[in-house]
Design a protein around this motif. Structure first.
Motif, short mmCIF file in Angstrom:
data_model
loop_
_atom_site.label_atom_id
_atom_site.label_comp_id
_atom_site.label_asym_id
_atom_site.label_seq_id
_atom_site.Cartn_x
_atom_site.Cartn_y
_atom_site.Cartn_z
N THR A 171 -0.69 11.55 -19.70
CA THR A 171 -1.47 11.49 -20.92
C THR A 171 -0.89 12.46 -21.93
O THR A 171 -0.73 13.65 -21.63
CB THR A 171 -2.93 11.85 -20.67
OG1 THR A 171 -3.48 10.95 -19.68
CG2 THR A 171 -3.75 11.73 -21.94
N THR A 177 -1.05 6.70 -29.58
CA THR A 177 -0.18 7.10 -28.46
C THR A 177 0.62 5.92 -27.94
O THR A 177 0.20 4.75 -28.07
CB THR A 177 -1.00 7.70 -27.32
OG1 THR A 177 -1.99 6.74 -26.90
CG2 THR A 177 -1.69 8.98 -27.75
N VAL A 208 1.61 20.06 -28.65
CA VAL A 208 1.49 18.76 -28.00
C VAL A 208 1.55 18.99 -26.49
O VAL A 208 2.31 19.85 -26.02
CB VAL A 208 2.61 17.81 -28.43
CG1 VAL A 208 2.56 16.51 -27.65
CG2 VAL A 208 2.52 17.53 -29.91
N TYR A 209 0.76 18.21 -25.77
CA TYR A 209 0.70 18.36 -24.32
C TYR A 209 1.09 17.06 -23.63
O TYR A 209 0.93 15.96 -24.19
CB TYR A 209 -0.72 18.72 -23.88
CG TYR A 209 -1.24 19.99 -24.51
CD1 TYR A 209 -2.09 19.93 -25.61
CD2 TYR A 209 -0.88 21.23 -24.02
CE1 TYR A 209 -2.56 21.10 -26.21
CE2 TYR A 209 -1.35 22.40 -24.60
CZ TYR A 209 -2.19 22.31 -25.70
OH TYR A 209 -2.65 23.47 -26.29
N ILE A 224 3.17 10.51 -29.58
CA ILE A 224 1.90 10.53 -30.30
C ILE A 224 2.19 10.75 -31.78
O ILE A 224 3.06 11.56 -32.13
CB ILE A 224 0.97 11.63 -29.74
CG1 ILE A 224 -0.40 11.57 -30.40
CG2 ILE A 224 1.59 13.02 -29.89
CD1 ILE A 224 -1.45 12.42 -29.67
N GLY A 276 -2.97 10.10 -34.32
CA GLY A 276 -3.23 10.26 -32.90
C GLY A 276 -2.92 9.06 -32.05
O GLY A 276 -3.21 9.06 -30.84
N SER A 312 -1.31 14.34 -25.62
CA SER A 312 -2.37 14.73 -26.55
C SER A 312 -1.85 15.83 -27.46
O SER A 312 -0.76 16.37 -27.24
CB SER A 312 -3.60 15.21 -25.78
OG SER A 312 -3.30 16.36 -25.01
N ARG A 313 -2.64 16.17 -28.48
CA ARG A 313 -2.24 17.23 -29.40
C ARG A 313 -3.43 18.10 -29.74
O ARG A 313 -4.57 17.63 -29.72
CB ARG A 313 -1.63 16.65 -30.67
CG ARG A 313 -2.68 16.06 -31.63
CD ARG A 313 -2.14 15.07 -32.54
NE ARG A 313 -2.99 14.58 -33.57
CZ ARG A 313 -4.16 13.95 -33.42
NH1 ARG A 313 -4.70 13.82 -32.24
NH2 ARG A 313 -4.81 13.45 -34.46
N ASP A 314 -3.13 19.34 -30.05
CA ASP A 314 -4.15 20.28 -30.52
C ASP A 314 -3.70 20.73 -31.90
O ASP A 314 -2.77 21.52 -32.04
CB ASP A 314 -4.25 21.46 -29.56
CG ASP A 314 -5.37 22.42 -29.94
OD1 ASP A 314 -5.70 22.53 -31.15
OD2 ASP A 314 -5.91 23.07 -29.04
N ARG A 360 0.86 20.25 -16.41
CA ARG A 360 0.65 20.02 -17.84
C ARG A 360 1.75 20.74 -18.60
O ARG A 360 1.88 21.97 -18.53
CB ARG A 360 -0.71 20.51 -18.31
CG ARG A 360 -0.99 20.09 -19.76
CD ARG A 360 -2.35 20.50 -20.26
NE ARG A 360 -2.40 21.90 -20.64
CZ ARG A 360 -3.30 22.42 -21.48
NH1 ARG A 360 -4.22 21.63 -22.01
NH2 ARG A 360 -3.30 23.70 -21.74
#
Length: 123
Positions: A69, A58, A79-80, A51, A56, A71-73, A19
């Motif tokens: 995959t 993608t 961002v991951y 993203i 959100g 994603s974001r926090d 990750r």
């Protein structure tokens, strides 16, 4: 000015997972697109995933093939990129970047880049 710092790269065996994280210097604007790119030895930089920070939505390269995959926090301004079922062809330096352009797959449209993190897939 946006500053980006990637982390999470390393050496992993084929079939393994990593990750990647990309921390931003501040909260991205809602219309920013955060992208992941990679550049293998002797290769051009290629799009991996993106993203839209606000909504959100993608986007993925075909090579991501359901294995990656993004994603974001929002709370962490991070961002991951979760990468599963890695194979040697995934070996590259991975970069995160930011754009305000709708041409999200074109690296030339990205304005800010991180320093990159090395991912090596090898037994």
């Amino acid at each position: 000015q946006v500053q980006l710092v990637e982390s999470g790269g390393g050496l992993v065996q084929p079939g393994g997972s990593l990750r990647l994280s990309c921390a931003t210097s501040g909260r991205p604007f809602s219309d920013y697109t955060m992208g992941w790119f990679r550049q293998g030895p002797g290769q051009e930089r290629e799009f991996v995933a993106a993203i839209i920070w606000g909504g959100g939505s993608t986007y993925y390269a075909d090579s991501a093939g359901g294995r990656f995959t993004i994603s974001r926090d929002s709370a962490k301004n991070t961002v991951y990129l979760q990468m599963n079922s890695l194979n040697p062809e995934d070996t590259a330096v991975y970069y995160c970047a930011v754009t305000t352009s709708w041409r999200r797959r074109d690296p030339a449209r990205y304005d800010w880049w991180g320093q990159g993190t090395q991912v090596t897939v090898s037994s």
